[in-house]
Design an enzyme around this catalytic site. Structure first.
Site, short mmCIF file in Angstrom:
data_model
loop_
_atom_site.label_atom_id
_atom_site.label_comp_id
_atom_site.label_asym_id
_atom_site.label_seq_id
_atom_site.Cartn_x
_atom_site.Cartn_y
_atom_site.Cartn_z
N ARG A 1 -10.46 8.14 3.85
CA ARG A 1 -10.30 7.04 2.91
C ARG A 1 -11.63 6.45 2.43
O ARG A 1 -11.68 5.35 1.92
CB ARG A 1 -9.49 5.92 3.57
CG ARG A 1 -8.10 6.32 4.08
CD ARG A 1 -7.14 5.15 4.01
NE ARG A 1 -5.98 5.28 4.89
CZ ARG A 1 -4.94 6.10 4.67
NH1 ARG A 1 -4.94 6.89 3.62
NH2 ARG A 1 -3.93 6.12 5.52
N ARG B 1 -2.03 4.57 12.40
CA ARG B 1 -1.62 5.74 11.59
C ARG B 1 -0.55 6.54 12.32
O ARG B 1 0.31 7.13 11.68
CB ARG B 1 -2.84 6.57 11.22
CG ARG B 1 -3.70 5.77 10.26
CD ARG B 1 -4.80 6.55 9.64
NE ARG B 1 -5.66 5.65 8.88
CZ ARG B 1 -6.87 5.94 8.45
NH1 ARG B 1 -7.37 7.13 8.68
NH2 ARG B 1 -7.57 5.05 7.76
N LYS C 1 -11.99 -4.42 3.39
CA LYS C 1 -11.35 -3.51 4.34
C LYS C 1 -12.25 -2.29 4.50
O LYS C 1 -12.55 -1.59 3.53
CB LYS C 1 -9.97 -3.10 3.83
CG LYS C 1 -9.27 -2.10 4.74
CD LYS C 1 -7.85 -1.83 4.29
CE LYS C 1 -7.19 -0.81 5.17
NZ LYS C 1 -5.80 -0.54 4.75
N LYS D 1 -11.22 -6.88 7.57
CA LYS D 1 -10.53 -5.97 8.47
C LYS D 1 -11.37 -4.74 8.73
O LYS D 1 -11.89 -4.18 7.77
CB LYS D 1 -9.20 -5.57 7.82
CG LYS D 1 -8.45 -4.49 8.54
CD LYS D 1 -7.22 -4.11 7.78
CE LYS D 1 -6.56 -2.99 8.55
NZ LYS D 1 -5.56 -2.33 7.77
N CYS E 1 0.87 -1.18 0.00
CA CYS E 1 0.00 0.00 0.00
C CYS E 1 0.90 1.22 0.00
O CYS E 1 1.97 1.20 0.61
CB CYS E 1 -0.88 0.01 1.24
SG CYS E 1 -2.09 1.36 1.22
N CYS F 1 0.25 4.28 1.26
CA CYS F 1 -0.05 5.39 2.20
C CYS F 1 1.12 5.78 3.09
O CYS F 1 1.25 6.94 3.47
CB CYS F 1 -1.29 5.09 3.03
SG CYS F 1 -1.13 3.70 4.15
C1 PBG Z 1 -2.39 0.60 5.10
C2 PBG Z 1 -2.88 -0.13 6.28
C3 PBG Z 1 -3.62 0.34 7.38
C4 PBG Z 1 -3.69 -0.73 8.28
C5 PBG Z 1 -3.08 -1.81 7.68
N1 PBG Z 1 -2.60 -1.42 6.44
C6 PBG Z 1 -4.11 1.69 7.72
C7 PBG Z 1 -5.14 2.35 6.93
O1 PBG Z 1 -5.73 1.82 6.00
O2 PBG Z 1 -5.36 3.52 7.25
C8 PBG Z 1 -4.34 -0.68 9.64
C9 PBG Z 1 -3.81 -1.65 10.64
C10 PBG Z 1 -4.16 -1.39 12.05
O3 PBG Z 1 -4.92 -0.45 12.39
O4 PBG Z 1 -3.68 -2.15 12.88
N2 PBG Z 1 -3.31 1.00 4.20
#
Ligand code: PBG
Length: 327
Positions: A217, A205, A195, A248, A120, A122
């Protein structure tokens, strides 16, 4: 034949009897431990909202990996925090990027460890969104190519599995074909298929420095209200070639897990996310709940709902408990 003939308490009388009829069991092989790796040297820094979880620079990973392996855990999932961010997240597919370095280190320390990487953008983009921007929008198709490059780069560094978490449409297909073309047809994809746009990612974050600079998002992650759409997401990722599908977060979405378990045959993973971890740690620190008992109860509930695999910051703690029980 109801009471007084039928008495369910008969099989609850002793620990041995309860053990015989236990329907759901946890095992370290089904727990995946998330690791945050930060570019630099000599860094071991605890994440304030996630007590017990730290960010490591690749040179400081050895002891952590040795501990993880000694607890009987067989897999980790890596998240990278690069030094430099830019609009396209180019550090994500740098062969000397932080995740690529970490993969090589882990493979030296524990060659058997299954190294999964989060795919990802981000953590790598200056704006903190999971793809490249077109104005204020996250551009779907332009992002696919970058994700595919990132997945190939991780695999070239030695990753055993890639896990796209961006929620762009078509990314599983794009990554599958890039891996196949790169000679990695044997590398599986675990997709973050359903997700949700969740407030439970708050502590992550902070840990990964990936808060979006503007907006949120919700134009790519799912609406928490939608169970049927989650089934479509999972079905499409399977059609595109996902080997393992994920739901998730976990706890507020156990119904989604249960339905996915009933509808699909693929191995199913659940992500017990950072906010779920932080809530337990915060309440336990105040003495409001008993962490010893609540962690196995939570993880068992996720398995009972249908997950084969659980990504959890409690993996080390839980594996330690399971080891003690087995002695
Ligand atoms: C990246 C990602 C995120 C998480 C896993 N991969 C954060 C998001 O989408 O903002 C969250 C994992 C967690 O909160 O433990 N995109």
């Amino acid at each position: 034949m109801p009471y007084p003939t039928e008495r369910l308490r008969r099989l609850r009388r002793t620990g041995a009897l309860r053990g015989m009829v236990q329907e759901t069991r946890l095992h370290p092989s089904s727990l995946i431990y998330p690791l945050f790796v930060q570019e630099g040297k000599g860094i071991v820094e605890e994440i304030s909202s996630m007590p017990g979880v730290s960010r490591f620079s690749p040179d400081r990973l050895h002891a952590e990996i040795a501990e993880i392996a000694s607890l009987g855990l067989g897999s980790v999932i890596l998240f990278g925090i690069p030094d430099k961010k830019d609009p396209t997240g180019s550090a994500a597919f740098d062969e000397n990027g932080v995740v690529q370095q970490a993969i090589r280190t882990i493979k030296q320390e524990a060659p058997e460890m299954v190294v999964i990487t989060d795919v990802c953008l981000c953590e790598y983009t200056s704006h903190g969104h999971c793809g490249v921007l077109d104005g204020q929008e996250v551009a779907n198709d332009a992002t696919l190519d970058l994700l595919a490059r990132m997945a190939v780069s991780h695999t070239e560094a030695g990753a055993d599995m890639v896990a796209p978490s961006d929620m762009m449409d078509g990314r599983v297909r794009a990554i599958r074909s890039a891996l196949d073309q790169g000679g990695f047809s044997g590398v599986p994809i675990m997709s973050y298929a359903a997700k949700f746009a969740s407030a439970f990612y708050g502590p992550f974050r902070e840990a990964a420095e990936s808060t979006p600079a503007f907006g949120d998002r919700r134009s790519y992650q799912m609406d928490p209200a939608n169970r049927r759409e989650a089934m479509r997401e999972i079905g499409l990722d399977i059609e595109e070639g996902a080997d393992i599908v994920m739901v998730k977060p976990a706890l507020a979405y156990l119904d989604v897990l249960r339905e996915a378990r009933e509808r699909f045959e693929h191995p199913l993973a659940a992500y017990n996310v950072s906010g779920e971890y932080a809530m337990v740690k915060a309440a336990a620190a105040r003495g409001w709940i008993d962490e010893e008992r609540i962690v196995p109860e939570i993880l068992t509930s996720i398995k009972r709902a249908g997950a084969d695999l659980i990504i959890t910051y409690f993996a080390k703690e839980m594996a330690g408990k399971l080891e003690k029980k087995a002695d």
